[in-house]
Design an enzyme around this catalytic site. Sequence first.
Site, PDB file in Angstrom:
ATOM      1  CG  HIS A  75      15.295  46.854  33.441  1.00  0.00           C
ATOM      2  ND1 HIS A  75      16.318  47.757  33.412  1.00  0.00           N
ATOM      3  CD2 HIS A  75      15.630  45.946  34.387  1.00  0.00           C
ATOM      4  CE1 HIS A  75      17.244  47.404  34.292  1.00  0.00           C
ATOM      5  NE2 HIS A  75      16.844  46.302  34.876  1.00  0.00           N
ATOM      6  CE1 TYR A 204      18.777  54.016  28.554  1.00  0.00           C
ATOM      7  CE2 TYR A 204      20.622  54.525  27.123  1.00  0.00           C
ATOM      8  CZ  TYR A 204      19.699  53.632  27.604  1.00  0.00           C
ATOM      9  OH  TYR A 204      19.691  52.333  27.137  1.00  0.00           O
ATOM     10  N   PRO A 296      25.897  52.608  20.974  1.00  0.00           N
ATOM     11  CG  PRO A 296      27.312  52.593  22.820  1.00  0.00           C
ATOM     12  CD  PRO A 296      27.255  52.990  21.386  1.00  0.00           C
ATOM     13  CE  LYS A 300      16.244  49.354  19.538  1.00  0.00           C
ATOM     14  NZ  LYS A 300      15.680  48.630  20.665  1.00  0.00           N
ATOM     15  CE1 TYR A 392      16.710  51.807  25.658  1.00  0.00           C
ATOM     16  CE2 TYR A 392      15.363  50.212  26.838  1.00  0.00           C
ATOM     17  CZ  TYR A 392      16.555  50.894  26.682  1.00  0.00           C
ATOM     18  OH  TYR A 392      17.598  50.653  27.549  1.00  0.00           O
TER      19      TYR A 392
HETATM   20  C1  PHB Z   1      24.903  48.138  29.279  1.00  0.00           C
HETATM   21  O1  PHB Z   1      24.368  47.728  30.305  1.00  0.00           O
HETATM   22  O2  PHB Z   1      26.075  47.830  29.009  1.00  0.00           O
HETATM   23  C2  PHB Z   1      24.148  49.028  28.359  1.00  0.00           C
HETATM   24  C3  PHB Z   1      22.808  49.255  28.606  1.00  0.00           C
HETATM   25  C4  PHB Z   1      22.095  50.097  27.763  1.00  0.00           C
HETATM   26  C5  PHB Z   1      22.729  50.696  26.696  1.00  0.00           C
HETATM   27  C6  PHB Z   1      24.075  50.454  26.442  1.00  0.00           C
HETATM   28  C7  PHB Z   1      24.792  49.625  27.282  1.00  0.00           C
HETATM   29  O3  PHB Z   1      22.006  51.534  25.895  1.00  0.00           O
END
Ligand code: PHB
Length: 421
Positions: A75, A204, A296, A300, A392
């Site tokens: 990504h 997000y 989450p 991290k 990130y």
């Molecule tokens: C996930 O794909 O489960 C996932 C991805 C990014 C995050 C948290 C969970 O910040």
Amino acid sequence: MKTLTTKVAIIGAGPSGLLLGQLLAKQGIDNIIVERTSEEHVLGRIRAGILEQGFVDLLRESGCSQRLDDEGIVHHGFYISVEGRKTYIDIKNLTDGKVVTCYGQTEVTRDLMQARKDSQQMSFYSSPVTSIDNPEQGKATVYFEHQGEPYQIECDFIAGCDGFHGVSRPSIPTEIRTEYERVYPFGWLGLLADTPPVCDELIYCKHSRGFALASQRSETRSRYYLQVPNTEKVENWSDEKFWEELKRRLPEHEAQKLVTGPSLEKSIAPLRSFVCEPMQHNQLFLVGDSAHIVPPTGAKGLNLAASDVAALYQALTAYYSGQPREILNQYSEVCLRRIWNAERFSWWMTNMLHHFDGDQKFQRAFVEKMADSELEFYLQNEAGMKLIAEQYVGLPYEQIKPVPQPNASIDANIKQEKIKQ
Ligand code: PHB
Ligand code: APR
């Protein structure tokens, strides 16, 4: 009581324990892994799936990256949507070429478990560790049960890779450890489905109805999350209700092309920030979730576990190659510097993107306005987006430094001086 001996006893077969075990075994450092639950149970847990480059490199070093290299999706950025308005955080361009890889934690665990089976190292599943003996000096002992029989492992060191609810952290006397904690008033309801992801990058979503995340596992498997109050029960959420709510929180364009389908898994995870200091005591070293938890939102958790593993692996390898015992004393401090940075970023992302419910409505409204304004500020200039991107993709791993060896010629000079006096 059956007695086993090894160099490093590893408690827990999550990603931390399995990765450490594999790396140590490659260096010829014998270890035994003891896991409370079954292999199937460990592999049934659905967790996050965004890997920093440091994690990918470490998995390559462990020799377990074949499937990740074949199937992992690189990504180059991600979106932040504010009430449906998307901003692209172009992490590759903002960080001079750094990227993250999308590959589920469950798959990482599966690959490491397979490698463990192919190695000569012992593992015990469905075998809870009941206690440990961790003297100031000399050998440590791990006690566990296996098929109804008591066992003990005599070892040089214990790696406490047993997660937040394990036995390792509580074994450090309370007068020695300090715990820092923030429990958030909400959790994430996650849903996994065999439907094509709604977007080729993650989104997000900050929304007045609550946060949402659109993630993925492959081109045909999606992972979505919804912010829910931490009193919510998963039974209250039919698949239909989940998809309806997700559509409301996604940007318009994505909501329209969302493909829904039956869930493969649905669960609620509470959000918590937690750090235990120090992360070592006598012969015990805490690794991963046993020492720290992040919400989450910054992806991290697994990446921090990997940087702990990297530090302990480096220190143990140096020790078994002849460096003095003091080399291990750096472990906690080296890990904690990176951990506090990630704690701050995950906390910040959580504060910026979630809808906070609380009792003091008036004050909450003010705090939310501040969060809106701060996020807007970051997203409207490149320096702000660069700060988000840099954090990130993850900070570089700090190296364990060799312990200075006594220098023979300096010693001789000191002796000469003493004779002169
Ligand atoms: C996930 O794909 O489960 C996932 C991805 C990014 C995050 C948290 C969970 O910040
Ligand atoms: N005896 C043996 N094993 C134990 C005991 C015990 N007394 N207590 C806990 N365990 C095991 C758990 O069953 C679990 O399989 O330790 C393991 C810890 O694994 P994780 O919780 O996955 O922790 P860790 O390996 O540090 O992984 C960190 O993975 O769990 C996610 O969110 C977490 O992403 C982060 C990363």
